[in-house]
Design a protein around this motif. Structure first.
Motif, short mmCIF file in Angstrom:
data_model
loop_
_atom_site.label_atom_id
_atom_site.label_comp_id
_atom_site.label_asym_id
_atom_site.label_seq_id
_atom_site.Cartn_x
_atom_site.Cartn_y
_atom_site.Cartn_z
N HIS A 1 3.99 1.07 -8.20
CA HIS A 1 3.42 2.38 -8.51
C HIS A 1 2.06 2.53 -7.86
O HIS A 1 1.26 1.59 -7.85
CB HIS A 1 3.24 2.54 -10.02
CG HIS A 1 4.52 2.56 -10.78
ND1 HIS A 1 5.27 3.70 -10.94
CD2 HIS A 1 5.20 1.58 -11.42
CE1 HIS A 1 6.34 3.42 -11.66
NE2 HIS A 1 6.33 2.12 -11.95
N CYS A 2 1.79 3.74 -7.38
CA CYS A 2 0.48 4.07 -6.86
C CYS A 2 -0.32 4.72 -7.98
O CYS A 2 0.15 5.64 -8.64
CB CYS A 2 0.60 5.04 -5.69
SG CYS A 2 -1.01 5.56 -5.05
N TYR B 1 3.05 7.97 -6.57
CA TYR B 1 4.21 7.57 -5.78
C TYR B 1 4.75 6.26 -6.36
O TYR B 1 4.00 5.40 -6.81
CB TYR B 1 3.81 7.37 -4.32
CG TYR B 1 4.90 6.83 -3.45
CD1 TYR B 1 5.86 7.67 -2.89
CD2 TYR B 1 4.99 5.47 -3.18
CE1 TYR B 1 6.87 7.17 -2.09
CE2 TYR B 1 5.99 4.96 -2.38
CZ TYR B 1 6.93 5.80 -1.84
OH TYR B 1 7.94 5.30 -1.06
N SER B 2 6.09 6.09 -6.39
CA SER B 2 6.68 4.83 -6.85
C SER B 2 7.90 4.50 -6.03
O SER B 2 8.55 5.40 -5.47
CB SER B 2 7.04 4.91 -8.34
OG SER B 2 8.05 5.85 -8.55
N GLU B 3 8.21 3.22 -5.96
CA GLU B 3 9.41 2.75 -5.24
C GLU B 3 9.92 1.50 -5.92
O GLU B 3 9.19 0.76 -6.57
CB GLU B 3 9.10 2.50 -3.77
CG GLU B 3 8.11 1.40 -3.50
CD GLU B 3 7.78 1.21 -2.04
OE1 GLU B 3 7.58 0.04 -1.66
OE2 GLU B 3 7.72 2.19 -1.27
N GLU B 4 11.22 1.27 -5.80
CA GLU B 4 11.86 0.10 -6.37
C GLU B 4 11.42 -1.15 -5.62
O GLU B 4 11.18 -1.12 -4.41
CB GLU B 4 13.39 0.21 -6.28
CG GLU B 4 13.98 1.29 -7.14
CD GLU B 4 13.96 0.94 -8.61
OE1 GLU B 4 14.06 -0.25 -8.95
OE2 GLU B 4 13.82 1.88 -9.41
N ILE B 5 11.33 -2.26 -6.34
CA ILE B 5 11.04 -3.54 -5.71
C ILE B 5 12.37 -4.11 -5.26
O ILE B 5 13.25 -4.37 -6.07
CB ILE B 5 10.34 -4.50 -6.68
CG1 ILE B 5 8.98 -3.93 -7.09
CG2 ILE B 5 10.17 -5.88 -6.04
CD1 ILE B 5 8.27 -4.74 -8.14
N ILE C 1 0.53 -1.12 -7.60
CA ILE C 1 0.65 -2.16 -8.62
C ILE C 1 2.09 -2.24 -9.08
O ILE C 1 2.84 -1.26 -9.03
CB ILE C 1 -0.28 -1.87 -9.82
CG1 ILE C 1 0.05 -0.54 -10.46
CG2 ILE C 1 -1.73 -1.93 -9.41
CD1 ILE C 1 -0.61 -0.32 -11.80
N ALA C 2 2.50 -3.43 -9.53
CA ALA C 2 3.86 -3.64 -10.03
C ALA C 2 3.90 -3.35 -11.52
O ALA C 2 3.05 -3.80 -12.28
CB ALA C 2 4.29 -5.08 -9.76
N PHE D 1 0.84 -1.18 0.00
CA PHE D 1 0.00 0.00 0.00
C PHE D 1 0.88 1.24 0.00
O PHE D 1 1.96 1.26 0.58
CB PHE D 1 -0.93 -0.01 1.21
CG PHE D 1 -1.93 -1.13 1.16
CD1 PHE D 1 -3.12 -0.96 0.48
CD2 PHE D 1 -1.67 -2.35 1.77
CE1 PHE D 1 -4.04 -1.99 0.41
CE2 PHE D 1 -2.58 -3.38 1.71
CZ PHE D 1 -3.77 -3.20 1.03
N CYS D 2 0.41 2.25 -0.65
CA CYS D 2 1.13 3.50 -0.78
C CYS D 2 1.29 4.16 0.59
O CYS D 2 0.31 4.32 1.32
CB CYS D 2 0.39 4.43 -1.74
SG CYS D 2 1.14 6.05 -1.90
N PRO D 3 2.53 4.58 0.95
CA PRO D 3 2.72 5.25 2.24
C PRO D 3 2.13 6.67 2.25
O PRO D 3 1.89 7.23 3.31
CB PRO D 3 4.23 5.28 2.41
CG PRO D 3 4.80 5.16 1.05
CD PRO D 3 3.80 4.37 0.26
N GLU D 4 1.88 7.22 1.08
CA GLU D 4 1.35 8.58 0.99
C GLU D 4 -0.17 8.62 1.14
O GLU D 4 -0.71 9.37 1.93
CB GLU D 4 1.73 9.22 -0.36
CG GLU D 4 3.22 9.27 -0.61
CD GLU D 4 3.93 10.25 0.30
OE1 GLU D 4 3.35 11.31 0.58
OE2 GLU D 4 5.06 9.95 0.72
#
Length: 104
Positions: free
Chosen positions: A19-20, A25-29, A12-13, A3-6
């Motif tokens: 990605h949110c 918002y996005s982060e590396e897996i 989703i991947a 879940f998005c921290p924001e």
């Protein structure tokens, strides 16, 4: 699932990142096991358990049994696959207890 921290929306991947959809918002897996790619859908075996005591309480309909040609059968519905697919109608002959199914 992440879940998005924001905005707390489900992420989703895509392209090796999470990605949110709502706030971008996005982060590396980082964990290699958190992303699993499958090419085919794996079907699990479906086991239908019917209690023989409950069969006489089921509704009946006029349909011809493919085994003995009797014209009355009990019927019931089961959702066997995903929710967006129609239910499957099951029939059991009153005379010979042969069970079969019909799809829409």
């Amino acid at each position: 699932m992440r879940f998005c921290p924001e905005c707390k929306s489900l992420m989703i991947a895509r392209s090796g990142k999470m990605h949110c959809r709502r706030c971008d918002y996005s982060e590396e897996i980082t964990d290699s096991e958190s992303l699993k790619v499958t090419k085919t859908r794996v079907e699990k075996e479906i086991v239908i358990v019917d209690e023989d005591d409950a069969i006489p309480t089921l509704p009946t309909c006029a349909i011809r049994c493919p085994q003995c040609d009797h014209n009355v059968a009990y019927w019931w519905l089961r959702q066997l696959r995903s929710a967006d697919e129609s239910e499957v109608r099951f029939f059991r002959c009153v005379s010979c207890s042969h069970t079969w199914r019909e799809y829409d």
